[in-house]
Design an enzyme around this catalytic site. Structure first.
Site, PDB file in Angstrom:
ATOM      1  N   ASN A 168      -5.725  71.788  -4.426  1.00  0.00           N
ATOM      2  CA  ASN A 168      -5.967  73.240  -4.555  1.00  0.00           C
ATOM      3  C   ASN A 168      -4.837  73.998  -5.275  1.00  0.00           C
ATOM      4  O   ASN A 168      -5.091  75.035  -5.875  1.00  0.00           O
ATOM      5  CB  ASN A 168      -6.302  73.866  -3.195  1.00  0.00           C
ATOM      6  CG  ASN A 168      -5.201  73.730  -2.179  1.00  0.00           C
ATOM      7  OD1 ASN A 168      -4.326  72.874  -2.319  1.00  0.00           O
ATOM      8  ND2 ASN A 168      -5.220  74.565  -1.169  1.00  0.00           N
ATOM      9  N   ASP A 229      -1.391  53.795  -0.007  1.00  0.00           N
ATOM     10  CA  ASP A 229      -0.568  53.065   0.968  1.00  0.00           C
ATOM     11  C   ASP A 229       0.594  52.361   0.284  1.00  0.00           C
ATOM     12  O   ASP A 229       1.695  52.288   0.820  1.00  0.00           O
ATOM     13  CB  ASP A 229      -1.417  52.009   1.696  1.00  0.00           C
ATOM     14  CG  ASP A 229      -2.246  52.648   2.799  1.00  0.00           C
ATOM     15  OD1 ASP A 229      -2.112  53.875   2.995  1.00  0.00           O
ATOM     16  OD2 ASP A 229      -3.026  51.920   3.426  1.00  0.00           O
ATOM     17  N   GLY A 248      -2.362  62.901   5.866  1.00  0.00           N
ATOM     18  CA  GLY A 248      -0.938  63.059   6.163  1.00  0.00           C
ATOM     19  C   GLY A 248      -0.568  62.474   7.515  1.00  0.00           C
ATOM     20  O   GLY A 248       0.536  61.930   7.687  1.00  0.00           O
ATOM     21  N   GLU A 263       2.661  69.045   5.105  1.00  0.00           N
ATOM     22  CA  GLU A 263       1.970  70.339   5.185  1.00  0.00           C
ATOM     23  C   GLU A 263       0.495  69.994   5.207  1.00  0.00           C
ATOM     24  O   GLU A 263      -0.043  69.549   4.191  1.00  0.00           O
ATOM     25  CB  GLU A 263       2.192  71.159   3.929  1.00  0.00           C
ATOM     26  CG  GLU A 263       3.591  71.579   3.660  1.00  0.00           C
ATOM     27  CD  GLU A 263       3.595  72.501   2.434  1.00  0.00           C
ATOM     28  OE1 GLU A 263       4.177  73.572   2.532  1.00  0.00           O
ATOM     29  OE2 GLU A 263       3.001  72.146   1.410  1.00  0.00           O
ATOM     30  N   ARG A 296      -7.914  77.486   0.442  1.00  0.00           N
ATOM     31  CA  ARG A 296      -6.464  77.671   0.547  1.00  0.00           C
ATOM     32  C   ARG A 296      -6.071  77.298   1.968  1.00  0.00           C
ATOM     33  O   ARG A 296      -6.795  77.639   2.909  1.00  0.00           O
ATOM     34  CB  ARG A 296      -6.078  79.126   0.244  1.00  0.00           C
ATOM     35  CG  ARG A 296      -6.381  79.515  -1.209  1.00  0.00           C
ATOM     36  CD  ARG A 296      -6.344  81.031  -1.425  1.00  0.00           C
ATOM     37  NE  ARG A 296      -5.163  81.640  -0.891  1.00  0.00           N
ATOM     38  CZ  ARG A 296      -5.149  82.482   0.135  1.00  0.00           C
ATOM     39  NH1 ARG A 296      -6.270  82.830   0.753  1.00  0.00           N
ATOM     40  NH2 ARG A 296      -4.023  82.990   0.564  1.00  0.00           N
ATOM     41  N   CYS A 297      -4.919  76.616   2.104  1.00  0.00           N
ATOM     42  CA  CYS A 297      -4.535  76.236   3.467  1.00  0.00           C
ATOM     43  C   CYS A 297      -4.344  77.477   4.317  1.00  0.00           C
ATOM     44  O   CYS A 297      -4.551  77.455   5.522  1.00  0.00           O
ATOM     45  CB  CYS A 297      -3.272  75.389   3.435  1.00  0.00           C
ATOM     46  SG  CYS A 297      -1.920  76.191   2.589  1.00  0.00           S
TER      47      CYS A 297
HETATM   48  N1  LIG Z   1      -0.267  73.207   4.828  1.00  0.00           N
HETATM   49  C1  LIG Z   1      -0.256  73.420   3.536  1.00  0.00           C
HETATM   50  O1  LIG Z   1       0.714  73.884   2.972  1.00  0.00           O
HETATM   51  C2  LIG Z   1      -1.432  73.071   2.682  1.00  0.00           C
HETATM   52  C3  LIG Z   1      -1.499  73.581   1.385  1.00  0.00           C
HETATM   53  C4  LIG Z   1      -2.613  73.258   0.611  1.00  0.00           C
HETATM   54  C5  LIG Z   1      -3.610  72.438   1.128  1.00  0.00           C
HETATM   55  N2  LIG Z   1      -3.517  71.971   2.389  1.00  0.00           N
HETATM   56  C6  LIG Z   1      -4.577  71.167   2.969  1.00  0.00           C
HETATM   57  O2  LIG Z   1      -5.001  70.185   2.039  1.00  0.00           O
HETATM   58  C7  LIG Z   1      -6.360  69.863   2.269  1.00  0.00           C
HETATM   59  C8  LIG Z   1      -7.118  69.925   0.970  1.00  0.00           C
HETATM   60  O3  LIG Z   1      -6.483  69.190  -0.041  1.00  0.00           O
HETATM   61  P1  LIG Z   1      -6.988  67.722  -0.458  1.00  0.00           P
HETATM   62  O4  LIG Z   1      -8.483  67.637  -0.270  1.00  0.00           O
HETATM   63  O5  LIG Z   1      -6.421  67.441  -1.788  1.00  0.00           O
HETATM   64  O6  LIG Z   1      -6.287  66.830   0.649  1.00  0.00           O
HETATM   65  P2  LIG Z   1      -6.261  65.226   0.750  1.00  0.00           P
HETATM   66  O7  LIG Z   1      -5.544  64.900   2.013  1.00  0.00           O
HETATM   67  O8  LIG Z   1      -7.616  64.660   0.558  1.00  0.00           O
HETATM   68  O9  LIG Z   1      -5.378  64.750  -0.507  1.00  0.00           O
HETATM   69  C9  LIG Z   1      -4.039  65.149  -0.672  1.00  0.00           C
HETATM   70  C10 LIG Z   1      -3.317  64.161  -1.567  1.00  0.00           C
HETATM   71  O10 LIG Z   1      -3.252  62.894  -0.912  1.00  0.00           O
HETATM   72  C11 LIG Z   1      -3.639  61.869  -1.823  1.00  0.00           C
HETATM   73  N3  LIG Z   1      -4.101  60.724  -1.021  1.00  0.00           N
HETATM   74  C12 LIG Z   1      -5.347  60.418  -0.598  1.00  0.00           C
HETATM   75  N4  LIG Z   1      -5.325  59.284   0.127  1.00  0.00           N
HETATM   76  C13 LIG Z   1      -4.036  58.875   0.182  1.00  0.00           C
HETATM   77  C14 LIG Z   1      -3.370  57.804   0.809  1.00  0.00           C
HETATM   78  N5  LIG Z   1      -4.012  56.884   1.528  1.00  0.00           N
HETATM   79  N6  LIG Z   1      -2.021  57.728   0.670  1.00  0.00           N
HETATM   80  C15 LIG Z   1      -1.335  58.636  -0.046  1.00  0.00           C
HETATM   81  N7  LIG Z   1      -1.923  59.684  -0.662  1.00  0.00           N
HETATM   82  C16 LIG Z   1      -3.249  59.797  -0.545  1.00  0.00           C
HETATM   83  C17 LIG Z   1      -4.665  62.564  -2.680  1.00  0.00           C
HETATM   84  O11 LIG Z   1      -4.882  61.863  -3.879  1.00  0.00           O
HETATM   85  C18 LIG Z   1      -3.997  63.893  -2.899  1.00  0.00           C
HETATM   86  O12 LIG Z   1      -3.005  63.800  -3.897  1.00  0.00           O
HETATM   87  C19 LIG Z   1      -6.840  70.909   3.267  1.00  0.00           C
HETATM   88  O13 LIG Z   1      -6.918  70.339   4.537  1.00  0.00           O
HETATM   89  C20 LIG Z   1      -5.778  71.982   3.213  1.00  0.00           C
HETATM   90  O14 LIG Z   1      -5.671  72.781   4.366  1.00  0.00           O
HETATM   91  C21 LIG Z   1      -2.456  72.264   3.178  1.00  0.00           C
END
Ligand SMILES: NC(=O)c1ccc[n+]([C@@H]2O[C@H](COP(=O)([O-])OP(=O)(O)OC[C@H]3O[C@@H](n4cnc5c(N)ncnc54)[C@H](O)[C@@H]3O)[C@@H](O)[C@H]2O)c1
Length: 495
Positions: A168, A229, A248, A263, A296-297
């Site tokens: 995002n 991984d 995460g 985050e 947005r988070c």
């Molecule tokens: N707290 C914050 O600051 C914040 C900010 C923005 C978005 N978010 C959260 O992010 C989510 C949306 O974003 P998204 O759909 O891109 O999240 P996501 O968890 O699907 O992906 C995030 C990142 O992780 C990578 N990824 C996926 N599988 C992985 C693995 N096994 N190992 C390492 N990396 C891996 C993805 O390619 C991407 O780069 C929502 O839940 C939102 O609330 C949180």
């Protein structure tokens, strides 16, 4: 003259990866596609890096780290200022990627790039001041000690930081990790989200063109589910800085003895008290909840309103929601298609679950492809998924409460605890409610927000670990190192 971004592409829509100061094509011979959420057509293809290419990125990051850490602070700051300048001058193509691959409104896309340049510049300044100061501790403040030991404490880098941002804000949430990591003397391997990888590649090119030494920043691409991984458990990783969803939590469990900065998701609640300015609350719920289609988070993802003012508040929010523009990111519509079909299906599932259990949809549910028209859903109750889960879409549930304690209990019962907000004219009540809400940040009389980017930003429980914000990221990406000078005899200054 070649275009600033030419060398990052192999063809009009296919990007290279970046390692050892060079843009390269993967030996895998494979790419991973990302799709324009608005048209469902191919947006870009990125390299499916092999595990040995990932190894090369980490090895070059490790090899470059010592000499990078030995550069004077002011020189590292100078690089970040250069990056800021290059991002601003070359902002438009990067912003165009955001429109195409994550369906962000055209104006907001430019804003993301400019804000990210600003973040690099601010980090340079904060880093110069903060990293430039160490501590001198004197032994004689501890009982029984004389002043014969002088402890010089300073901050030193962790080593190689693995940065993984979400779709995002693929530029802003990349640079909020990369800039502090570099300023603190670390080198970085960046793994962008697949949707957002093209914009991130453009950002990396600004680092490359700023003249960073080889290996200081690498950019590797591939499916998170395939190389994720391998990256997060790589023996050369000294810190993982991740923003995203529940992935995460799994990374935390696997990542061993390295500091992690997480985050994660949010269910940002908006508590509206009886004495609230309802126009202000409604305006913030609309802007805070629906901009960028709620992806947005810190979007408002739940309204908890006192029954006595609920009808009036709901009417005001509904009037605003009915006026929201729906359409294409190129036209700056507020509501644009959500990131993917699976995301749209997930949102639809939450809406249907609430409807089946008796919630009241204040607009007809409408969806075309990934585009979901904005919805305000009243009379949501605790047995519905929407009361607890994060839609990451243009849907806001309203839960009516009899007491403020009930509202606070609802927030605290959720495992997600990123931000929240409270609307009241009573400052004592605002502080008491903020204190009672066990969540990372509470905004008083405004919607949740991450920025300005130097504010501390953290989630409690399943919403995260560690804190971001420029200063906090610098802190997180360094460790303490002391040198103790043992004197032959105690020495006290000035007699
Ligand atoms: N707290 C914050 O600051 C914040 C900010 C923005 C978005 N978010 C959260 O992010 C989510 C949306 O974003 P998204 O759909 O891109 O999240 P996501 O968890 O699907 O992906 C995030 C990142 O992780 C990578 N990824 C996926 N599988 C992985 C693995 N096994 N190992 C390492 N990396 C891996 C993805 O390619 C991407 O780069 C929502 O839940 C939102 O609330 C949180």
């Amino acid at each position: 003259m070649a275009d600033f971004y030419d060398e990052i592409f192999t063809s009009a829509d296919t990007l290279k990866y970046f390692v050892k100061g060079e843009w390269k094509v993967s030996k895998s011979g494979k790419t991973v596609s990302n799709w324009n959420p608005s048209t469902d057509e191919l947006a870009y293809k990125v390299q499916a890096c092999t595990t040995s290419e990932v190894d090369e990125a980490f090895e070059s990051a490790k090899a470059a780290q010592r000499s990078w850490a030995r550069l004077p602070l002011w020189k590292r700051a100078e690089y970040l200022h250069k990056v800021d300048g290059l991002m601003k001058v070359n902002a438009q193509p990067m912003a165009d990627c955001l429109v195409k691959e994550v369906a962000k409104g055209a104006k907001d896309s430019v804003t993301e790039v400019i804000r990210s340049g600003d973040l690099a510049a601010y980090t340079a300044e904060e880093g110069i001041r903060w990293l430039g100061e160490g501590k001198l501790l004197l032994s004689d403040s501890f009982p029984g000690q004389e002043r014969s030991k002088l402890c010089l404490a300073q901050k030193v880098p962790l080593g190689v930081v693995l940065a993984i941002p979400p779709f995002n804000y693929p530029v802003n949430l990349a640079i909020s990790k990369v800039a502090p990591a570099l300023m603190a003397g670390n080198t970085v391997v960046l793994k962008p989200p697949t949707q957002g990888a093209a914009a991130a590649a453009h950002m990396v090119q600004c680092f490359a063109k700023a003249g960073l030494p080889s290996g200081v920043v690498s950019y590797v691409t591939g499916k998170g589910s395939e190389i994720g991984d391998y990256l997060t458990t790589h023996p050369l990783v000294n810190c993982v800085s991740f923003t995203g969803g529940d992935t995460g939590i799994a990374i935390c469990r696997k990542s061993g003895m390295v500091p992690v900065q997480m985050e994660l998701g949010g269910k940002d609640a908006c508590i509206v008290c009886e004495d609230a300015d309802l126009d202000l609350a409604a305006a913030n719920i609309i802007k805070g909840g629906y901009s960028y289609s709620g992806q947005r988070c810190t979007a408002v993802k739940l309204v908890l309103v006192m029954e006595s003012v609920a009808d009036e508040l709901v009417a005001k929010v509904k009037a605003g929601v009915d006026k929201l523009s729906v359409g294409r990111p190129e036209d700056n519509a507020t509501i644009t298609p959500v990131i993917s079909k699976s995301s749209a299906d997930f949102i639809e599932g939450l809406v249907k679950n609430a409807e089946d259990k008796g919630a009241k949809l204040l607009q007809a549910y409408k969806r075309k492809g990934n585009l979901i028209w904005p919805l305000l859903i009243d009379n949501v109750t605790r047995d519905m998924r929407l009361a607890w889960e994060e839609p990451f879409g243009p849907v806001i549930p309203v839960v009516r409460v009899k007491t403020i304690e009930e509202a606070v209990d609802h927030c605290n019962a959720n495992n997600l605890a990123l931000q929240g907000c409270v609307f009241t004219r009573n400052v004592d009540a605002a502080i008491a409610i903020s204190d009672a809400m066990e969540t990372g940040t509470v905004q008083v009389n405004s919607a949740p927000a991450r920025g300005p980017d130097h504010f501390p930003f953290q989630g409690f429980r399943d919403s995260g670990m560690g804190s971001q914000g420029i200063k906090n990221s610098l802190v997180m990406m360094t460790k303490d190192k002391s040198t103790v000078i043992n004197l032959a005899k105690p020495s006290y200054t000035m007699g």
